[in-house]
Design a protein around this motif. Structure first.
Motif, short mmCIF file in Angstrom:
data_model
loop_
_atom_site.label_atom_id
_atom_site.label_comp_id
_atom_site.label_asym_id
_atom_site.label_seq_id
_atom_site.Cartn_x
_atom_site.Cartn_y
_atom_site.Cartn_z
N THR A 56 7.19 10.73 -8.55
CA THR A 56 5.86 10.89 -7.98
C THR A 56 5.81 10.63 -6.47
OG1 THR A 56 5.35 8.58 -8.44
CG2 THR A 56 4.69 10.19 -10.11
N SER A 57 6.95 10.23 -5.90
CA SER A 57 6.95 9.82 -4.50
C SER A 57 6.44 10.91 -3.56
CB SER A 57 8.37 9.44 -4.08
OG SER A 57 8.39 9.16 -2.72
N VAL A 58 5.65 10.49 -2.56
CA VAL A 58 5.25 11.43 -1.52
C VAL A 58 5.68 10.90 -0.15
CG1 VAL A 58 3.30 12.40 -2.80
CG2 VAL A 58 2.94 10.39 -1.35
N ASN A 59 6.64 9.99 -0.17
CA ASN A 59 7.15 9.42 1.08
C ASN A 59 8.04 10.44 1.79
OD1 ASN A 59 8.84 8.19 2.92
ND2 ASN A 59 8.83 6.24 1.84
N PRO A 60 7.67 10.86 3.01
CA PRO A 60 8.45 11.94 3.65
C PRO A 60 9.92 11.59 3.85
CG PRO A 60 6.86 10.98 5.19
CD PRO A 60 6.56 10.41 3.85
N HIS A 61 10.23 10.30 4.09
CA HIS A 61 11.64 9.96 4.29
C HIS A 61 12.43 10.13 3.01
CE1 HIS A 61 9.85 7.44 7.64
NE2 HIS A 61 10.38 8.51 8.15
N ARG A 62 11.81 9.72 1.91
CA ARG A 62 12.51 9.82 0.64
C ARG A 62 12.73 11.30 0.27
NH1 ARG A 62 10.64 6.39 -4.65
NH2 ARG A 62 12.68 6.49 -5.68
N ILE A 63 11.68 12.09 0.45
CA ILE A 63 11.80 13.51 0.08
C ILE A 63 12.78 14.22 1.01
CG2 ILE A 63 10.53 15.67 -0.13
CD1 ILE A 63 8.05 13.93 -0.82
N PRO A 117 1.09 8.54 -4.30
CA PRO A 117 2.01 9.16 -5.23
C PRO A 117 1.27 9.93 -6.33
CG PRO A 117 2.60 6.88 -4.87
CD PRO A 117 1.30 7.10 -4.17
N SER A 118 1.87 11.03 -6.75
CA SER A 118 1.23 11.83 -7.79
C SER A 118 2.29 12.66 -8.51
CB SER A 118 0.20 12.77 -7.16
OG SER A 118 -0.11 13.82 -8.04
N ILE A 119 2.09 12.86 -9.79
CA ILE A 119 3.02 13.65 -10.57
C ILE A 119 2.69 15.13 -10.47
CG2 ILE A 119 1.72 13.59 -12.75
CD1 ILE A 119 5.52 13.19 -12.45
N TRP A 120 1.48 15.47 -9.96
CA TRP A 120 1.02 16.85 -10.02
C TRP A 120 1.80 17.82 -9.14
CZ3 TRP A 120 -1.12 18.53 -14.14
CH2 TRP A 120 -1.69 17.58 -15.00
N PRO A 121 2.30 17.40 -7.98
CA PRO A 121 3.16 18.34 -7.25
C PRO A 121 4.36 18.78 -8.08
CG PRO A 121 2.50 16.58 -5.80
CD PRO A 121 2.00 16.21 -7.16
N THR A 180 0.82 -1.22 0.00
CA THR A 180 0.00 0.00 0.00
C THR A 180 0.85 1.26 0.00
OG1 THR A 180 -1.61 -1.20 1.31
CG2 THR A 180 -1.87 1.18 1.21
N TRP A 181 1.95 1.23 0.75
CA TRP A 181 2.69 2.48 0.99
C TRP A 181 3.91 2.65 0.11
CZ3 TRP A 181 1.18 6.57 3.98
CH2 TRP A 181 0.05 6.36 4.78
N SER A 182 4.30 1.61 -0.65
CA SER A 182 5.52 1.74 -1.45
C SER A 182 5.27 2.63 -2.65
CB SER A 182 6.01 0.38 -1.92
OG SER A 182 6.45 -0.34 -0.82
N ASP A 183 6.37 3.25 -3.14
CA ASP A 183 6.29 4.05 -4.35
C ASP A 183 6.26 3.12 -5.55
OD1 ASP A 183 6.41 6.50 -3.07
OD2 ASP A 183 8.59 6.38 -2.90
N PRO A 184 5.72 3.59 -6.69
CA PRO A 184 5.86 2.80 -7.91
C PRO A 184 7.34 2.62 -8.23
CG PRO A 184 4.45 4.74 -8.25
CD PRO A 184 5.04 4.86 -6.89
#
Ligand code: HEM
Ligand SMILES: [Cu+2]
Length: 624
Positions: free
Chosen positions: A23-30, A572-576, A11-15
């Motif tokens: 598209t990642s929205v994972n706070p650790h990655r960002i 995840p989303s590309i729009w940001p 559920t929580w992994s990025d593509p």
């Protein structure tokens, strides 16, 4: 159990691949991206500083022209403050806050992504033109009339001003996110009174950011408007006021120092507690003095303007207010020392950085009280005394705790330990080199050496101390090289760290190292500000019931953290990224033509509309 973890992971992994990266929205990655970018800039900007120090090491050196020197300190100061210090502190909050709250993510994950891409835009805004020789050359604050069109034609000043807009929108986004996350997503039981000092520091700093940053965005936008469409905000001949710039800039500029310094205090509280093996001495006074510092910080800005000739009564008031801030700062330092003295301290590398912080910051604080005195400041302002003071507080007060924090949380982020031996060597070299480099600058300032000069004559008698200062910089650089090498090599070679290598007190140590994409499978229920130490006797209870098939987080009440509802969190989303690209085009365009604001607003509106378009709750993902 593990079926549930697999489901959570899915559920929580990025593509996978590049798409996942974008598209990642994972706070650790960002946050990781933020920290790596800021660290790379710290090195680049440090190299610039080394170059300036070589230029100043002897009288009448001509390696650099005056123009190149101006560009160097402008690039160095602007990078260090806007592109390194603030972003790195925000990123540390982004990385640590959700873990310390036992949560799966932050309140607005997509806003984090948007903020990083904009920050990157700010970095490119300053450094790409620099590569083709167009660099701001007026320092980290660019006063009119010097930055006005008549004295600063071309686009150097615009680049500086717009870089600020980029980075400040980014910082505001993270701050809103951090504040809402801390206020509304604390785990059950973590009432405000039980909140660890670290989280208080991050909360106070985020609120200060929200209050202070609009002033600087406003003032740099006014500068651009004066330059682009001939408004008269800063032209006295047409009824404008040059001092308005300074007032607005320093209304932001002074709190800015504390926006950088408060997270540092947060790191210190966490590290001191863990390595003294005792609860923080004076939790309540420490938190109250953070609030006092934040409050006072907004009432001091005029101490940067003592030399401009404001009424004497005003100056006296700001002197008093500036000196008053020494009180809460002193209480903090006292509590930190008391924690170490009353505990069973183990002087591993992170705690050594904190000792270095205490010693250095006290010197910076004392020189601060000196410059806060209006009559004395008339002598000291614009001299090397100020250069010494600002580096003592920024490096001693914020960078040393940051390096300590980096070493402390490195095993959590990578699963490996940094070498303690090399850690101690690098700490010793950096701290010794730093003091050898910057202490003599106090004396140089008292001898009359002005800041922002590219060279000086032998008859001034400043040569020896300058040579010492440059020597110190070289020593510190050697230490920094070892620090960086240690960080890199330990990634592959370091000893494996378990979940909790230091025996920490706060919740992040309950998750595995590195933490999984979903952070925590179950939200813990806590009963004190040091939940991990309570859990030694019996494991803490957890709250079940959050779905593992969709991105659900727990929202709790503001004061006493009572569970309120389950909230779907966006995926995840590309729009940001697209929104950030469009915003960047708008910002860059608007230093050339005012029409960029109009034409840029249209695609931005489209991007934001798609970003926020409500989807039917298919219980798969949500947008926010
Ligand atoms: C070893 C590290 C560093 C060295 C050797 C160094 C050296 C210098 C030098 C030579 C100047 C120019 C002084 C002048 O001509 O007036 C300067 C200015 C400055 N530095 Fe650093 N610096 C270092 C790290 C930092 C850090 C970490 C920060 C902030 C977090 C910082 C913030 C500034 C600022 C704000 C200025 C003022 C620029 C201006 O006048 O507009 N420096 N530094
Ligand atoms: Cu100040």
């Amino acid at each position: 159990m593990s079926v549930e973890h697999d489901m959570l992971r899915a559920t929580w992994s990025d593509p996978p691949g590049l798409w996942g990266f974008l598209t990642s929205v994972n706070p650790h990655r960002i946050a990781g991206r933020y920290i790596l970018t800021a660290m790379a800039l710290l090195i680049l900007s440090g190299l610039l500083a080394l170059d300036m120090r070589v230029q100043l090491s002897q009288p009448q050196m001509h390696r650099m022209t005056a123009q190149l020197y101006n560009e160097s300190f402008a690039l160095h100061g602007s990078t260090m403050l806007f592109l390194v210090s603030v972003p790195v502190m925000e990123a540390m909050a982004m990385w640590l806050v959700p873990l310390m709250l036992g949560q799966r993510t932050m309140a607005f994950p997509r806003l984090n992504a948007f903020s990083f891409w904009l920050y990157l835009g700010g970095v490119l805004m300053l450094w790409l033109p620099h590569m083709v020789g167009v660099t701001p050359d007026l320092g980290w604050f660019e006063y009119p009339p010097l930055s006005g069109l008549s004295y600063s034609p071309g686009h150097r000043a615009d680049i500086w001003a717009q870089m600020i807009t980029f980075t400040e929108v980014a910082a505001l986004s993270v701050s809103v996110n951090v504040a809402v996350t801390i206020l509304k997503m604390r785990p059950p039981g973590m009432t405000l009174a039980r909140m660890p000092a670290f989280l208080w520091a991050m909360l106070v700093s985020a609120v200060m950011t929200i209050l202070a940053l609009p002033a600087v965005m406003l003032v740099t936008s006014m500068l651009i408007a004066d330059r682009l469409v001939s408004t008269h905000f800063f032209s006295p001949a047409s009824g404008g006021d040059v001092l308005l710039f300074q007032h607005l800039f320093w209304f932001f500029g002074h709190p800015e120092v504390y926006i950088i310094f408060l997270p540092g205090l947060g790191f210190v509280s966490a590290i001191v507690e863990t390595f003294s093996r005792r609860r923080l001495f004076g939790h309540v006074p420490v938190v109250l003095s953070m609030l006092a510092i934040a409050f006072l910080a907004f009432g001091l800005w005029v101490h940067h303007m003592f030399a401009v000739g404001l009424p004497k009564v005003g100056n006296a008031l700001y002197t008093a207010a500036s000196m008053a801030i020494a009180l809460p700062a002193g209480i903090q330092i006292f509590c930190f020392i008391a924690t170490i003295a009353l505990g069973r301290p183990s002087f591993r590398t992170p705690l050594l950085w904190i000792v270095a912080f205490i010693l250095t910051f006290v010197i910076g604080g004392l020189s601060g009280v000196m410059t806060a005195s209006a009559p004395l400041d008339l002598q000291l302002t614009d001299s090397y005394f100020v250069v010494a003071h600002l580096h003592y507080v920024l490096i001693g007060g914020a960078m040393f705790p940051l390096f300590g924090a980096f070493t402390y949380w490195y095993p959590k982020a990578t699963g490996r330990m940094m070498s303690d031996g090399w850690g101690i060597v690098s700490c010793a070299l950096i701290v010794a080199g730093f003091n050898i480099a910057f202490f003599p600058m106090h004396i140089l300032g008292l001898m009359g050496m002005p800041r922002r000069i590219y060279t000086y004559g032998p008859e001034m008698g400043w040569g020896d101390l300058n040579l010492v200062a440059t020597g110190g910089t070289v020593i510190a650089s050697a230490g920094a090289t070892i620090f960086v090498a240690n960080a890199f090599l330990s990634y592959w070679r370091g000893k494996h760290a378990g979940a909790d290598p230091w025996g920490g007190s706060t919740l992040e140590w309950a998750s595995s190292s590195p933490p999984p994409a979903y952070g925590f499978a179950y939200v813990p229920v806590v009963t004190s500000a040091a939940p991990m130490w309570d859990a030694v006797l019996e494991p803490f209870p957890v709250l079940r019931g959050l779905s593992s098939q969709c991105r659900e987080v727990l929202v709790t009440s503001l004061l006493d953290a009572r569970p309120q509802y389950r909230q779907l969190s966006p995926g995840p989303s590309i729009w940001p990224l697209i929104a950030a690209l469009v915003t960047s085009a708008l910002f860059v365009g608007s230093i050339f033509t005012p029409w960029a604001l109009i034409w840029g607003a249209l695609p931005l509106a489209v991007a934001l509309t798609i970003w926020f378009w409500p989807t039917r709750p298919r219980r798969k993902e949500a947008k926010a």
